[in-house]
Design a protein around this motif. Structure first.
Motif, short mmCIF file in Angstrom:
data_model
loop_
_atom_site.label_atom_id
_atom_site.label_comp_id
_atom_site.label_asym_id
_atom_site.label_seq_id
_atom_site.Cartn_x
_atom_site.Cartn_y
_atom_site.Cartn_z
N ALA A 26 3.27 6.58 -4.99
CA ALA A 26 3.07 6.88 -6.40
C ALA A 26 1.99 7.93 -6.58
O ALA A 26 2.12 8.87 -7.36
N ARG A 27 0.92 7.76 -5.80
CA ARG A 27 -0.17 8.73 -5.92
C ARG A 27 0.29 10.10 -5.45
O ARG A 27 -0.03 11.11 -6.07
N ALA A 28 1.05 10.12 -4.38
CA ALA A 28 1.53 11.41 -3.85
C ALA A 28 2.41 12.12 -4.87
O ALA A 28 2.45 13.34 -4.94
N MET A 29 3.11 11.31 -5.69
CA MET A 29 3.97 11.93 -6.69
C MET A 29 3.21 12.23 -7.96
O MET A 29 3.80 12.55 -9.00
N GLY A 30 1.90 12.05 -7.90
CA GLY A 30 1.07 12.49 -9.02
C GLY A 30 0.94 11.50 -10.15
O GLY A 30 0.74 11.89 -11.30
N GLN A 48 0.83 -1.20 0.00
CA GLN A 48 0.00 0.00 0.00
C GLN A 48 0.88 1.26 0.00
O GLN A 48 0.56 2.25 -0.66
N ALA A 49 2.01 1.18 0.70
CA ALA A 49 2.89 2.36 0.80
C ALA A 49 3.38 2.78 -0.58
O ALA A 49 3.48 3.98 -0.88
N HIS A 50 3.66 1.78 -1.44
CA HIS A 50 4.14 2.12 -2.78
C HIS A 50 3.05 2.82 -3.58
O HIS A 50 3.33 3.77 -4.32
N LEU A 51 1.83 2.33 -3.43
CA LEU A 51 0.72 2.97 -4.14
C LEU A 51 0.53 4.40 -3.64
O LEU A 51 0.36 5.33 -4.42
N THR A 52 0.58 4.55 -2.33
CA THR A 52 0.41 5.89 -1.75
C THR A 52 1.51 6.82 -2.24
O THR A 52 1.24 7.96 -2.63
N MET A 107 0.10 4.10 -12.43
CA MET A 107 0.25 3.27 -11.23
C MET A 107 0.18 1.79 -11.59
O MET A 107 0.95 0.98 -11.05
N ILE A 108 -0.71 1.46 -12.52
CA ILE A 108 -0.80 0.06 -12.92
C ILE A 108 0.48 -0.37 -13.62
O ILE A 108 1.07 -1.41 -13.30
N LEU A 115 2.11 -3.75 -12.04
CA LEU A 115 2.62 -4.80 -12.92
C LEU A 115 4.00 -5.31 -12.50
O LEU A 115 4.20 -6.52 -12.41
N PRO A 116 4.97 -4.41 -12.23
CA PRO A 116 6.27 -4.94 -11.81
C PRO A 116 6.17 -5.75 -10.52
O PRO A 116 6.88 -6.75 -10.35
N HIS A 117 5.26 -5.33 -9.64
CA HIS A 117 5.16 -6.02 -8.36
C HIS A 117 4.61 -7.41 -8.48
O HIS A 117 4.89 -8.29 -7.67
#
Lengths: 256, 271
Positions: B172-176, B166-170, B182-183, B188-190
């Motif tokens: 990524a979202r924070a960086m716009g 979840q931290a990675h998604l957050t 994000m996908i 995908l890499p994950h």
């Protein structure tokens, strides 16, 4: 929260989805959109299902399949556990034999089915042999894996406290390896059931699989659907009870 | 050290051999396989009925005859074609089904039980239906192969999407990052490791489905020929085909494993 925890909204969607499928099936049958040979009417299948559970034919074939399953599983479980224990005990044994067994399991064993029928005939023996062979591999591989993943410190500690081989097995190896081994047994049992059904379908004279094929070849689709439904219910019951059993063993495994 | 001490008696030589073998389990593994083949060869010449099974040497001798048969060559091509098409459909359809399901908690909770319900159906029982609907040609084999291959893909892709932190998604979202970014860049890499697990299982599942359908009813393909050779008491031919098939299965498995290693090279925790 686990992803499988359903709230009422997702439950509703699931029920609606299944209901829509059932309605579509019934609608298609009623209006003759699909020939009843290809897709019998839902009602006809239900009626047939009620009929077949009252016939002897079902129970004779069921008895054949269950007997084959029990014998084949008994063979593969005892052979798989024994060999898995012998190999899994030593790290060297694992290094030598585990890749061999895993490599053999990578071969689609189904292609040997004609040979099994050649060796053992088209009766129950070939199904038992085939089911036992197929299910042997998940059992032996999981037994090896289960014993090999036991923390070596446990073994060292037990050894330094003077445990005999017997005690080592009963008190250390078995409890620590049990969850993985039971997983192997569960998978093995399912695989055994499926391969027996498959071999009955491809070349069989009795058993549920061969009954389904006979009905299909006679274009008796409604009754075939009823038999398929019966086998699916049976597989689900088998699956659920095995999972229950595994959960029990998995939990006691750490403590015993 | 050992070079200095010349082996005068056989014991040190034996000891060295033992130590050498202890360091090379691969050599012992090959030795065990060779021993097994030798025993088989010996039994094949003594007790086993040549109408039923033949020793490895007979298989090797029969291989040119069998593999030069144009019918067999066509069968290999057909089976391979069925396998590849079935696998491709399973992968594409599986990912397309799994991604939207895995990405939302709600759709996951709604759809996953349905998928697991479908998955718990023993598919071999509905094999006659596939033949009924898709005929006895290649189509039914492809469809049956796909039905075996698609579930490992769906389940592993869903598991892979779930494993994204979840931290990675957050972050990524924070960086716009946009949804698509994000996908592509995070999800995908994950999910590569579990995707590849799914690919490997799907490959063997598809092969199983194709072969089952071919053995059940067919007019071509490897399944048909193994059956034909067995029924005409030509075990060297059957075993040749089985060997080719086994090599094919092992090879495909290895291809997917190589691809897996390449695709997840950036993972530090990967060994």
């Amino acid at each position: 929260m686990t992803p499988l925890d359903s709230d009422w909204r997702s439950r509703t969607i699931q029920i609606l989805f299944v209901a829509a499928l059932v309605a579509l099936w019934d609608y298609a049958g009623q209006h003759g959109l699909i020939s009843p040979v290809l897709l019998p009417r839902l009602r006809a299948v239900i009626v047939k299902f009620v009929q077949i559970v009252q016939t002897d034919t079902l129970y004779i074939n069921l008895a054949v399949t269950v007997f084959e399953l029990l014998v084949a599983f008994a063979i593969s479980a005892s052979a798989g556990l024994a060999l898995g224990y012998l190999v899994g005990r030593s790290r060297y044994g694992v290094l030598v034999f585990e890749p061999l067994l895993a490599g053999m399991f990578a071969v689609p064993i189904i292609v040997f089915l004609p040979l099994f029928i050649l060796f053992f005939g088209i009766g129950m023996e070939s199904k038992i042999a085939f089911g036992a062979t197929y299910s042997f591999f998940p059992i032996v591989l999981n037994t090896i894996g289960g014993i090999a993943q036991v923390d070596p410190r446990f073994v060292t500690v037990a050894r330094s406290m003077g445990a005999s081989d017997r005690q080592m097995f009963r008190r250390v190896l078995l409890p620590a390896a049990l969850p993985v081994i039971v997983t192997g047994l569960r998978i093995g049992c399912i695989v055994c059931f499926l391969s027996i059904l498959g071999s009955e379908m491809i070349a069989g004279i009795s058993g549920l699989g061969s009954r389904i094929v006979t009905l299909g070849e006679g274009m008796n689709t409604a009754e075939m659907f009823a038999y398929i439904a019966f086998v699916i219910v049976m597989a689900m019951i088998l699956n659920i009870s095995l999972t229950r059993m595994q959960r029990r063993f998995g939990e006691t495994g750490g403590r015993a | 050290m050992s070079e200095v001490a010349a082996p005068l008696r056989s014991a040190p030589a034996f000891d060295r051999l033992r130590r050498h073998l202890a360091r090379n389990p691969v050599a012992v593994r090959i030795g065990v396989a060779v021993l097994g083949a030798a025993i088989w060869e010996l039994l094949g010449h003594t007790v086993l009925d040549p109408d039923f099974i033949s020793p490895p040497s007979a298989i090797l001798l029969a291989a040119p005859r069998v593999l030069s048969d144009p019918g067999v060559q066509a069968a290999l091509v057909i089976s391979f074609y069925e396998l590849v098409v079935g696998f491709a459909i399973a992968v594409v359809a599986g990912i397309l089904i799994a991604l939207p399901i895995g990405l939302h908690r709600f759709s996951l909770r709604s759809a996953l039980p349905l998928i697991l319900l479908l998955y718990s159906i023993p598919q071999v029982t509905i094999l006659p239906l596939f033949v009924l609907y898709f005929g006895i040609g290649s189509t039914s084999k492809i469809a049956f192969g796909t039905s075996h291959g698609i579930f490992p893909i769906i389940l592993n892709v869903i598991a892979g999407v779930q494993s994204v932190e979840q931290a990675h998604l957050t972050a990524a979202r924070a960086m716009g990052a946009t949804r698509l970014q994000m996908i592509r860049r995070v999800v995908l890499p994950h999910m590569t490791p579990s995707l590849f697990t799914g690919l490997r299982l799907a490959m063997s599942g598809t092969l199983l489905g194709v072969l089952l359908a071919e053995l059940y009813v067919s007019t071509g393909g490897i399944g048909y020929y193994t059956r034909l050779f067995t029924e005409s008491f030509d075990p060297p031919a059957t075993l040749t085909l089985v060997t080719v098939l086994a090599l094919m299965a092992v090879l495909l498995n290895e291809v997917v494993r190589r691809a897996e290693r390449r695709a997840s090279f950036w993972r530090a925790e990967q060994r």
